[in-house]
Design a protein around this motif. Structure first.
Motif, PDB file in Angstrom:
ATOM      1  N   SER A  69       0.837  -1.212   0.000  1.00 36.09           N
ATOM      2  CA  SER A  69       0.000   0.000   0.000  1.00 36.09           C
ATOM      3  C   SER A  69       0.867   1.256   0.000  1.00 36.09           C
ATOM      4  CB  SER A  69      -0.916  -0.005   1.226  1.00 36.09           C
ATOM      5  OG  SER A  69      -1.783  -1.114   1.207  1.00 36.09           O
ATOM      6  N   GLU A  70       1.928   1.263   0.814  1.00 35.92           N
ATOM      7  CA  GLU A  70       2.816   2.420   0.871  1.00 35.92           C
ATOM      8  C   GLU A  70       3.528   2.633  -0.462  1.00 35.92           C
ATOM      9  OE1 GLU A  70       3.236   4.742   3.066  1.00 35.92           O
ATOM     10  OE2 GLU A  70       1.812   3.877   4.505  1.00 35.92           O
ATOM     11  N   LEU A  71       3.919   1.543  -1.089  1.00 33.88           N
ATOM     12  CA  LEU A  71       4.606   1.645  -2.375  1.00 33.88           C
ATOM     13  C   LEU A  71       3.663   2.177  -3.446  1.00 33.88           C
ATOM     14  CD1 LEU A  71       7.491   1.004  -3.336  1.00 33.88           C
ATOM     15  CD2 LEU A  71       6.617  -1.162  -4.205  1.00 33.88           C
ATOM     16  N   PHE A  72       2.418   1.711  -3.422  1.00 37.28           N
ATOM     17  CA  PHE A  72       1.422   2.184  -4.380  1.00 37.28           C
ATOM     18  C   PHE A  72       1.159   3.681  -4.155  1.00 37.28           C
ATOM     19  CE2 PHE A  72      -2.906   2.736  -6.052  1.00 37.28           C
ATOM     20  CZ  PHE A  72      -2.769   2.124  -7.280  1.00 37.28           C
ATOM     21  N   GLY A  85       1.836  13.173  -8.843  1.00 39.61           N
ATOM     22  CA  GLY A  85       1.337  14.500  -8.513  1.00 39.61           C
ATOM     23  C   GLY A  85      -0.166  14.619  -8.562  1.00 39.61           C
ATOM     24  N   SER A  86      -0.878  13.495  -8.627  1.00 35.08           N
ATOM     25  CA  SER A  86      -2.339  13.537  -8.678  1.00 35.08           C
ATOM     26  C   SER A  86      -2.915  12.281  -8.047  1.00 35.08           C
ATOM     27  CB  SER A  86      -2.827  13.660 -10.128  1.00 35.08           C
ATOM     28  OG  SER A  86      -4.224  13.495 -10.211  1.00 35.08           O
ATOM     29  N   LYS A  87      -4.025  12.462  -7.303  1.00 34.76           N
ATOM     30  CA  LYS A  87      -4.675  11.303  -6.683  1.00 34.76           C
ATOM     31  C   LYS A  87      -5.368  10.422  -7.715  1.00 34.76           C
ATOM     32  CE  LYS A  87      -6.967  13.823  -3.702  1.00 34.76           C
ATOM     33  NZ  LYS A  87      -7.857  14.212  -2.588  1.00 34.76           N
ATOM     34  N   LYS A  88      -5.565  10.946  -8.901  1.00 37.36           N
ATOM     35  CA  LYS A  88      -6.259  10.198  -9.947  1.00 37.36           C
ATOM     36  C   LYS A  88      -5.302   9.557 -10.939  1.00 37.36           C
ATOM     37  CE  LYS A  88     -10.462  13.020  -9.782  1.00 37.36           C
ATOM     38  NZ  LYS A  88     -11.393  13.873 -10.571  1.00 37.36           N
ATOM     39  N   LYS A  89      -4.010   9.665 -10.676  1.00 34.74           N
ATOM     40  CA  LYS A  89      -3.025   9.131 -11.609  1.00 34.74           C
ATOM     41  C   LYS A  89      -1.942   8.379 -10.844  1.00 34.74           C
ATOM     42  CE  LYS A  89      -3.798  12.795 -15.011  1.00 34.74           C
ATOM     43  NZ  LYS A  89      -4.495  11.921 -15.974  1.00 34.74           N
ATOM     44  N   ILE A  90      -1.096   7.687 -11.607  1.00 34.28           N
ATOM     45  CA  ILE A  90       0.009   6.951 -11.004  1.00 34.28           C
ATOM     46  C   ILE A  90       1.222   7.063 -11.911  1.00 34.28           C
ATOM     47  CG2 ILE A  90      -0.686   4.762 -12.074  1.00 34.28           C
ATOM     48  CD1 ILE A  90       0.368   3.355  -9.534  1.00 34.28           C
ATOM     49  N   ASN A  91       2.385   7.199 -11.301  1.00 32.65           N
ATOM     50  CA  ASN A  91       3.639   7.279 -12.052  1.00 32.65           C
ATOM     51  C   ASN A  91       4.144   5.865 -12.315  1.00 32.65           C
ATOM     52  OD1 ASN A  91       6.581   7.503 -12.547  1.00 32.65           O
ATOM     53  ND2 ASN A  91       6.223   9.671 -12.169  1.00 32.65           N
ATOM     54  N   VAL A  92       4.373   5.537 -13.582  1.00 35.43           N
ATOM     55  CA  VAL A  92       4.798   4.177 -13.943  1.00 35.43           C
ATOM     56  C   VAL A  92       6.266   4.120 -14.332  1.00 35.43           C
ATOM     57  CG1 VAL A  92       2.498   3.409 -14.613  1.00 35.43           C
ATOM     58  CG2 VAL A  92       3.938   4.533 -16.316  1.00 35.43           C
ATOM     59  N   VAL A  93       7.032   5.170 -14.029  1.00 36.22           N
ATOM     60  CA  VAL A  93       8.493   5.109 -14.192  1.00 36.22           C
ATOM     61  C   VAL A  93       9.030   4.328 -13.003  1.00 36.22           C
ATOM     62  CG1 VAL A  93      10.624   6.421 -14.394  1.00 36.22           C
ATOM     63  CG2 VAL A  93       8.507   7.310 -15.403  1.00 36.22           C
ATOM     64  N   MET A  94       9.461   3.115 -13.259  1.00 41.07           N
ATOM     65  CA  MET A  94       9.728   2.177 -12.171  1.00 41.07           C
ATOM     66  C   MET A  94      11.099   2.355 -11.521  1.00 41.07           C
ATOM     67  SD  MET A  94       6.846   0.864 -12.198  1.00 41.07           S
ATOM     68  CE  MET A  94       7.105  -0.259 -10.847  1.00 41.07           C
ATOM     69  N   GLY A  95      11.959   3.211 -12.052  1.00 43.57           N
ATOM     70  CA  GLY A  95      13.296   3.357 -11.485  1.00 43.57           C
ATOM     71  C   GLY A  95      13.288   3.758 -10.030  1.00 43.57           C
ATOM     72  N   ASP A  96      12.526   4.826  -9.692  1.00 40.27           N
ATOM     73  CA  ASP A  96      12.470   5.289  -8.302  1.00 40.27           C
ATOM     74  C   ASP A  96      11.809   4.247  -7.398  1.00 40.27           C
ATOM     75  OD1 ASP A  96      13.717   7.662  -8.832  1.00 40.27           O
ATOM     76  OD2 ASP A  96      11.862   8.760  -9.222  1.00 40.27           O
ATOM     77  N   ILE A  97      10.791   3.565  -7.920  1.00 41.24           N
ATOM     78  CA  ILE A  97      10.081   2.562  -7.125  1.00 41.24           C
ATOM     79  C   ILE A  97      11.003   1.386  -6.806  1.00 41.24           C
ATOM     80  CG2 ILE A  97       8.157   0.916  -7.184  1.00 41.24           C
ATOM     81  CD1 ILE A  97       6.645   3.003  -8.858  1.00 41.24           C
ATOM     82  N   VAL A  98      11.776   0.963  -7.799  1.00 38.47           N
ATOM     83  CA  VAL A  98      12.714  -0.140  -7.576  1.00 38.47           C
ATOM     84  C   VAL A  98      13.766   0.254  -6.539  1.00 38.47           C
ATOM     85  CG1 VAL A  98      14.481  -1.580  -8.648  1.00 38.47           C
ATOM     86  CG2 VAL A  98      12.348  -1.139  -9.869  1.00 38.47           C
ATOM     87  N   ASP A  99      14.226   1.511  -6.605  1.00 42.42           N
ATOM     88  CA  ASP A  99      15.208   1.984  -5.620  1.00 42.42           C
ATOM     89  C   ASP A  99      14.637   1.905  -4.209  1.00 42.42           C
ATOM     90  OD1 ASP A  99      17.045   2.469  -7.580  1.00 42.42           O
ATOM     91  OD2 ASP A  99      16.629   4.619  -7.728  1.00 42.42           O
ATOM     92  N   VAL A 100      13.386   2.319  -4.041  1.00 45.34           N
ATOM     93  CA  VAL A 100      12.755   2.272  -2.719  1.00 45.34           C
ATOM     94  C   VAL A 100      12.661   0.833  -2.223  1.00 45.34           C
ATOM     95  CG1 VAL A 100      10.567   2.630  -1.498  1.00 45.34           C
ATOM     96  CG2 VAL A 100      11.504   4.439  -2.950  1.00 45.34           C
ATOM     97  N   ILE A 101      12.300  -0.096  -3.121  1.00 48.97           N
ATOM     98  CA  ILE A 101      12.197  -1.507  -2.730  1.00 48.97           C
ATOM     99  C   ILE A 101      13.558  -2.038  -2.289  1.00 48.97           C
ATOM    100  CG2 ILE A 101      11.681  -3.832  -3.566  1.00 48.97           C
ATOM    101  CD1 ILE A 101       9.665  -2.607  -5.480  1.00 48.97           C
ATOM    102  N   ARG A 102      14.589  -1.721  -3.037  1.00 52.73           N
ATOM    103  CA  ARG A 102      15.937  -2.189  -2.684  1.00 52.73           C
ATOM    104  C   ARG A 102      16.356  -1.669  -1.313  1.00 52.73           C
ATOM    105  NH1 ARG A 102      18.403  -0.477  -8.543  1.00 52.73           N
ATOM    106  NH2 ARG A 102      17.846  -2.345  -9.739  1.00 52.73           N
ATOM    107  N   GLU A 103      16.099  -0.383  -1.062  1.00 55.28           N
ATOM    108  CA  GLU A 103      16.519   0.209   0.204  1.00 55.28           C
ATOM    109  C   GLU A 103      15.675  -0.322   1.361  1.00 55.28           C
ATOM    110  OE1 GLU A 103      16.493   4.422  -0.575  1.00 55.28           O
ATOM    111  OE2 GLU A 103      17.660   4.104  -2.415  1.00 55.28           O
TER     112      GLU A 103
END
Length: 779
Positions: free
Chosen positions: A477-480, A488-506
């Protein structure tokens, strides 16, 4: 008053997962990229010229991964292209020729030819040392000698009639005087002048006839040599055909192979002496090395072997260069001279991708303009020319080769960004002809149930590839939420996975010793990621607290408003309050931006300032001209100001200065205003709100502080849990506005109508004072 105050419920975005990634299957998903899929569908199903693909989008969105996946799926259903060989061109040795063979045939064919050549090194000398060949040579030679003896006998008879005798010497045949039956030798001849005179007369009379006999003897020598050569060729042909019979039979259904073998066998027969010399050179290392070089002309160079492919090739060229793309020619030095031949040729990516697909990053290709130009020409002309000029930079003599270009049939996929595509489209006239299909990834997509459902599968796929433990429901849920915040919007989602993968690794690092990654680990990873980069923000906030940067977060001031700016530093963006002040006085200069006067104002900000003049004249100047001079500025700002998001704050500062009504300092304002007073949405809402929140927290909450922002930015309020909790506690407040009148009523506590009357009163005063000074009304 249409101001809306937001509650905690208004700020929560409402998506949560109650299961872990242990319960979902992995899936390589590219969320909401229909435009890209359709572009690939078109390009991959079109064989016409120019339907290559430019894949556009930001880094880490999966451009290369998606392209390779689609290409490999398509390639598996397509035929394997031919193997490519180069061979010696006996007609023009400096221009080797190519040979295309069915996939998987090339390797075996080259091995067969090599075995045949090695076998001929043994079989040919053996055949020419055999009894049958020697007997045939002896027979032909004996017959020729017999015919020559008959010619000599006839020559002797005819010469005798002229008193001349025939003498055969190692130096040839000569005629001497004949006296009786005795041949007079030269010493005696030179001692007898009379005999010499008779000899010369007889020799002159017989000379023409003598030449005829000599020609006949020479003709016999020629016939002997021709017959021996014919025998040699016949024996060599027999041996060559016998040795190559297996190869001929195996590849008889391949026209190019048959053509090559026929020419090769003829050249071997012509050069049979090389094989005979090989036998005699045994033990002579220097001679064998020389002959080995000459034997290269009979070898094939297999540069592309597609025997291991199950479909069309898909090549991803990671480091494009002339050598890696077009192939290379290796030179060797001999006696101070660089040499190369057909065996020196090595394939490039264009050769290996022939009949399939080639993927390259545009930025890597464009770093060398000459490489880009050569690459375009290869696609345009459907030929791969192997550059042979690399040795020209050396101050050494060289013997270069120019291989025959291989026909090229390849679909190219360039990976780049939007700006690169635009620049190439505008400035490269050949680009749009060669890359007719644009596949553009959207980094921010609409958030719906499909995205919500597929997101865990995508994360599961990433976890598998990275070898990372699973996420529980809170972590998921936190990652989503983090992905939504990045959009930058509650109605959208950023699908550039680079930053998300970094967060998962850390987060995986922070969860060391635990079986699963929890929500607190994701939160910590996000917070520490921000902390590592926000040193400048922290220093600015500290300067505000220490009073070095003036910023009031309580009380009221005339002509002063807290605007909000966003700093973009590459790896981080953050907001900070900026004190905007206005000073008004009698004059006719209108609204003057100090930033604009000193060239610190960008064009968008300059437009916004002129828009303020439009609002003032439209609102207050319909029945009288305005005699107003006003200066506005961003205090303690020394860099360029750009954007129109401060225009509401600037207008409030101007109106406050005109009316004399104080403006609240505990509420920061952001928003753009048009000439009619409507408030328009702006960017950087999350950063601005959280930036002012952190300053208020550092300076101490009063319970009244908050941010006023456009109502059309409501969906952009994807805020941190800390800010939402502060709103719930009543420490911090968020307000939405639709018009400048909404802002006036919240920021001054007066009704908009009353406030405008005060402004109008001040402008009338300016008008009267201007007329009193004799300026008069302007027509």
């Amino acid at each position: 008053m249409s101001i809306k105050k937001l509650s905690k419920e208004d700020l929560e975005y409402g998506y949560k997962y109650d299961f872990s990634t242990e319960d979902v299957p992995p899936e390589e998903v590219f969320l909401k990229q229909d435009r890209v899929e359709k572009a690939f569908d078109l390009a991959l199903n079109t064989t016409k010229e120019g339907y290559n693909i430019f894949v556009s989008g930001p880094e880490s969105i999966g451009r290369t991964t998606y392209a390779l996946r689609r290409l490999k799926e398509k390639a598996q259903k397509e035929p394997v292209p031919e193997d490519i060989c180069y061979f010696y061109n006996f007609d023009d040795p400096l221009r080797p020729k190519y040979l295309l063979l069915p996939a998987g045939v090339g390797k075996g064919f080259v091995e067969e030819v090599d075995r045949a050549i090695e076998s001929l090194k043994i079989e040919l000398p053996k055949a020419f040392e055999g009894k049958e060949y020697e007997e045939e040579v002896a027979k032909i030679t004996k017959e020729a000698e017999k015919r020559k003896e008959e010619i000599l006998e006839n020559l002797a008879k005819d010469a005798e009639a002229k008193n001349l005798g025939v003498v055969v010497t190692p130096m040839g045949i000569k005629l001497l005087p004949l006296v009786g039956r005795r041949i007079v030798e030269e010493p005696e001849l030179f001692a007898n002048p009379r005999l010499q005179e008779t000899y010369q007369r007889n020799l002159s009379e017989f000379e023409e006839r003598f030449r005829d006999y000599i020609r006949a003897l020479r003709e016999e020598d020629h016939k002997l040599a021709e017959k021996l050569n014919e025998l040699k060729e016949k024996v060599a042909t027999f041996v060559v055909e016998r040795v190559f019979s297996r190869c001929d039979e195996r590849y008889c259904h391949e026209p190019q192979a048959v053509e090559f073998l026929n020419r090769l066998k003829k050249e071997i027969v012509k050069n049979v002496d090389l094989f005979l010399m090989w036998k005699s050179a045994e033990g002579n290392t220097q001679m064998l090395a020389y002959l080995e070089k000459l034997f290269k002309r009979f070898k094939l160079n297999l540069i592309v072997d597609n025997s291991s492919l199950n479909g069309a090739p898909v090549i991803y060229e990671e480091v494009p260069s002339f050598q890696s793309l077009f192939g290379t020619i290796s030179y060797t030095m001999e006696m101070g001279v660089l040499y190369a031949d057909h065996t020196s040729i090595k394939a490039g990516s264009l050769h290996r991708a022939r009949g399939g697909y080639l993927v390259i990053r545009a930025s890597d290709l464009l770093k060398n303009y000459m490489l880009w130009d050569a690459f375009k020409k290869a696609i345009m002309h459907s030929k791969v020319h192997i550059p042979g000029y690399t040795v020209e930079d050396f101050l050494l003599p060289y013997v270069g080769i120019s291989p025959e270009p291989v026909p090229l049939n390849v679909k190219v996929v360039l990976i780049g960004d939007y700006l690169t595509y635009q620049l190439l489209s505008i400035y490269d006239p050949e680009f749009n002809r060669l890359f007719k299909v644009k596949a553009e990834f959207d980094p921010v997509v609409d958030l719906d149930e499909e995205v919500y459902e597929k997101f865990p599968r995508l994360i599961k796929k990433i976890l598998q590839e990275e070898g990372i433990k699973d996420l529980d429901g809170s972590a998921l849920s936190e990652l989503f939420k983090y992905a939504v915040m990045l959009s930058g919007s509650k109605k959208k989602i950023n699908v550039v996975m680079g930053d998300i993968v970094d967060v998962i690794r850390e987060a995986n690092v922070f969860s060391e010793g635990e079986r699963i990654i929890r929500g607190e680990h994701i939160k910590r990873a996000i917070e520490e990621k921000f902390y590592r980069s926000n040193l400048l923000e922290e220093k600015i906030r500290k300067a505000i607290v220490e009073g070095k940067i003036l910023c009031a977060v309580d009380g009221k001031r005339v002509g002063q408003v807290n605007g909000l700016s966003v700093y973009e530093l590459g790896d981080i963006s953050f907001g900070k309050p900026t004190r905007i002040t206005a000073s008004v006085y009698l004059g006719d200069k209108g609204v003057v931006s100090i930033e604009r006067e000193v060239a610190l104002s960008g064009p968008i900000h300059s437009k916004a300032v002129l828009t303020l003049s439009g609002y003032l004249n439209g609102k207050y100047g319909k029945d009288m001209p305005l005699y107003l001079s006003c200066t506005i500025t961003f205090e303690q700002s020394y860099e360029e100001v750009e954007g129109d998001s401060a225009s509401v704050a600037e207008l409030l500062a101007i109106l406050s200065a005109l009316s004399g009504v104080e403006i609240r300092q505990d509420i920061a304002v952001t928003g753009s205003v048009d000439q009619f007073g409507n408030v328009q949405p702006v960017g950087g809402i999350k950063e601005k709100v959280e930036g002012f929140y952190r300053v208020c927290k550092a300076m101490g909450f009063t319970g009244t502080q908050g941010v006023l922002l456009p109502s059309r930015n409501f969906e952009n309020l994807v805020l941190s849990d800390e800010v939402i909790e502060s709103v719930e506690k009543g420490e911090f407040h968020l307000y939405l506005m639709d018009t400048i009148d909404d802002a006036i009523e919240l920021m001054t506590g007066l009704k908009a109508e009353k406030f405008h009357k005060l402004v109008k009163k001040k402008l009338i005063e300016f008008f009267k004072r201007a007329n009193a000074r004799g300026k008069g009304l302007k027509s």
